[in-house]
Write an enzyme that holds these catalytic residues in place. Sequence first.
Site, PDB file in Angstrom:
ATOM      1  N   THR A   1       1.671  36.812  -8.318  1.00 21.02           N
ATOM      2  CA  THR A   1       1.258  35.425  -8.119  1.00 21.02           C
ATOM      3  C   THR A   1       1.763  34.498  -9.218  1.00 21.02           C
ATOM      4  OG1 THR A   1      -0.836  35.870  -9.252  1.00 21.02           O
ATOM      5  CG2 THR A   1      -0.808  36.112  -6.850  1.00 21.02           C
ATOM      6  N   GLY A   2       2.327  35.059 -10.298  1.00 17.77           N
ATOM      7  CA  GLY A   2       2.803  34.237 -11.409  1.00 17.77           C
ATOM      8  C   GLY A   2       4.215  33.725 -11.193  1.00 17.77           C
TER       9      GLY A   2
ATOM     10  N   VAL B   1       7.014  34.288 -12.914  1.00 13.39           N
ATOM     11  CA  VAL B   1       8.043  35.327 -12.996  1.00 13.39           C
ATOM     12  C   VAL B   1       7.938  36.268 -11.805  1.00 13.39           C
ATOM     13  CG1 VAL B   1       8.897  37.299 -14.325  1.00 13.39           C
ATOM     14  CG2 VAL B   1       8.248  35.194 -15.505  1.00 13.39           C
TER      15      VAL B   1
ATOM     16  N   ARG C   1       8.343  47.370 -25.890  1.00 10.56           N
ATOM     17  CA  ARG C   1       9.721  47.041 -26.267  1.00 10.56           C
ATOM     18  C   ARG C   1      10.203  47.768 -27.522  1.00 10.56           C
ATOM     19  NH1 ARG C   1       9.118  40.575 -25.346  1.00 10.56           N
ATOM     20  NH2 ARG C   1       9.280  40.563 -23.069  1.00 10.56           N
TER      21      ARG C   1
ATOM     22  N   CYS D   1      12.701  36.702 -23.309  1.00 11.05           N
ATOM     23  CA  CYS D   1      13.646  35.805 -22.630  1.00 11.05           C
ATOM     24  C   CYS D   1      14.700  35.233 -23.574  1.00 11.05           C
ATOM     25  CB  CYS D   1      12.891  34.674 -21.935  1.00 11.05           C
ATOM     26  SG  CYS D   1      11.643  33.871 -22.978  1.00 11.05           S
TER      27      CYS D   1
ATOM     28  N   ARG E   1       9.017  24.939 -29.449  1.00 10.74           N
ATOM     29  CA  ARG E   1       8.717  24.544 -28.071  1.00 10.74           C
ATOM     30  C   ARG E   1       9.109  23.085 -27.879  1.00 10.74           C
ATOM     31  NH1 ARG E   1       7.875  28.149 -24.335  1.00 10.74           N
ATOM     32  NH2 ARG E   1       5.941  29.004 -25.162  1.00 10.74           N
TER      33      ARG E   1
ATOM     34  N   HIS F   1      15.825  27.749 -21.643  1.00  9.62           N
ATOM     35  CA  HIS F   1      15.816  27.834 -23.107  1.00  9.62           C
ATOM     36  C   HIS F   1      17.200  27.536 -23.678  1.00  9.62           C
ATOM     37  CE1 HIS F   1      11.856  29.267 -22.770  1.00  9.62           C
ATOM     38  NE2 HIS F   1      12.001  30.535 -23.120  1.00  9.62           N
TER      39      HIS F   1
END
Length: 344
Positions: free
Chosen positions: A12-13, A15, A100, A129, A242, A249
């Site tokens: 639902t997000g 990504v 990660r 990202c 930001r 980006h």
Amino acid sequence: MKKYNVAIVGATGMVGQTMLKVLLERNFPMSGLKLLASARSADSTVELEGKEYKIEAAEPAAFEGVDFAFFSAGGDVSLELAPEAVKRGTIVVDNSSAFRMDADVPLVVPEVNPDALVGHKGLIANPNCSTIQLVVALKPLQDISPMKRIVVSTYQAVSGAGKEAVDELVDQCRAVIEGNELVKTMIPHKGAKKNHQIAFNVVPQLDVFLDNDYTKEEMKVVKETRKIMGLPDLGVSSFAVRVPVMNGHSESVNIEFTAPITVEEAREALAKFPGIIVVDNPAELLYPMPWDCNGKDEVFVGRIRKDDSVEHGLNMWVVSDNIRKGAATNSIQIAECIIEKGLC
């Protein structure tokens, strides 16, 4: 061609929904598809291109018979459910930061280090990202002349903080223009002890501060770049900012090399590298910008020029769609690479 049962966790997000879109766009060989989310979202639907997809609850049993699961529901969900999926024979590509830096988990950008997938144990980490677009641009240059030091400043869009942050930027812009009170809840991050305005502003903080006064986001770029490039001693300095951009980006990248490299050599190597588009013509005011990269899967590079302050140095500007190449598309490319190499 063999087909695979696929699940998206966090469907639902932003990504998760983009993962679904990319799977369909790239004709990923699917025989079945499950869209998984939290229990409160179960039985709701996601619509894409006129078709409705039902959401199921993300729980261990949901991974029975699933070949590939793409996770984008946050680190806590990944820590809980990714091992459960792997136990059931599912190959997990995880978009969170949970695994990660685990030495046993490959951290992969297919254009850069596809061989890291060999010998995988069912769990593959998708990098941050901003790291993804950075290492794609670094790899062809490293192949010409080994790098000594990298200084990268990232100018990151609010979509990196989710749909709520995008909505807040829009609402704040409207409030500033109309002279109304601003609601501030998402920047520098949700739950921060103080939140800042992002509309018509720049905020030099992403994520929480660590003991060294760098943010968690900045240290992700440092550590992940070293791991992906296979250069544990590479000097990397990162500054994450930001900016009031919805999506895409941007990065200012300064590289010091150990041997000579010309601007022409760099530009040619970048232009030939898979997944890179060079936009670099200052005379015509042509350079990459987030608006032009929105909705695209490539990494765009421009403003390539010599850095005269060091013996062997270059500067460049790197831009990419952080929701697509920076998350969803890279995840799907990892699975495609696993299939292509016969590692599933």
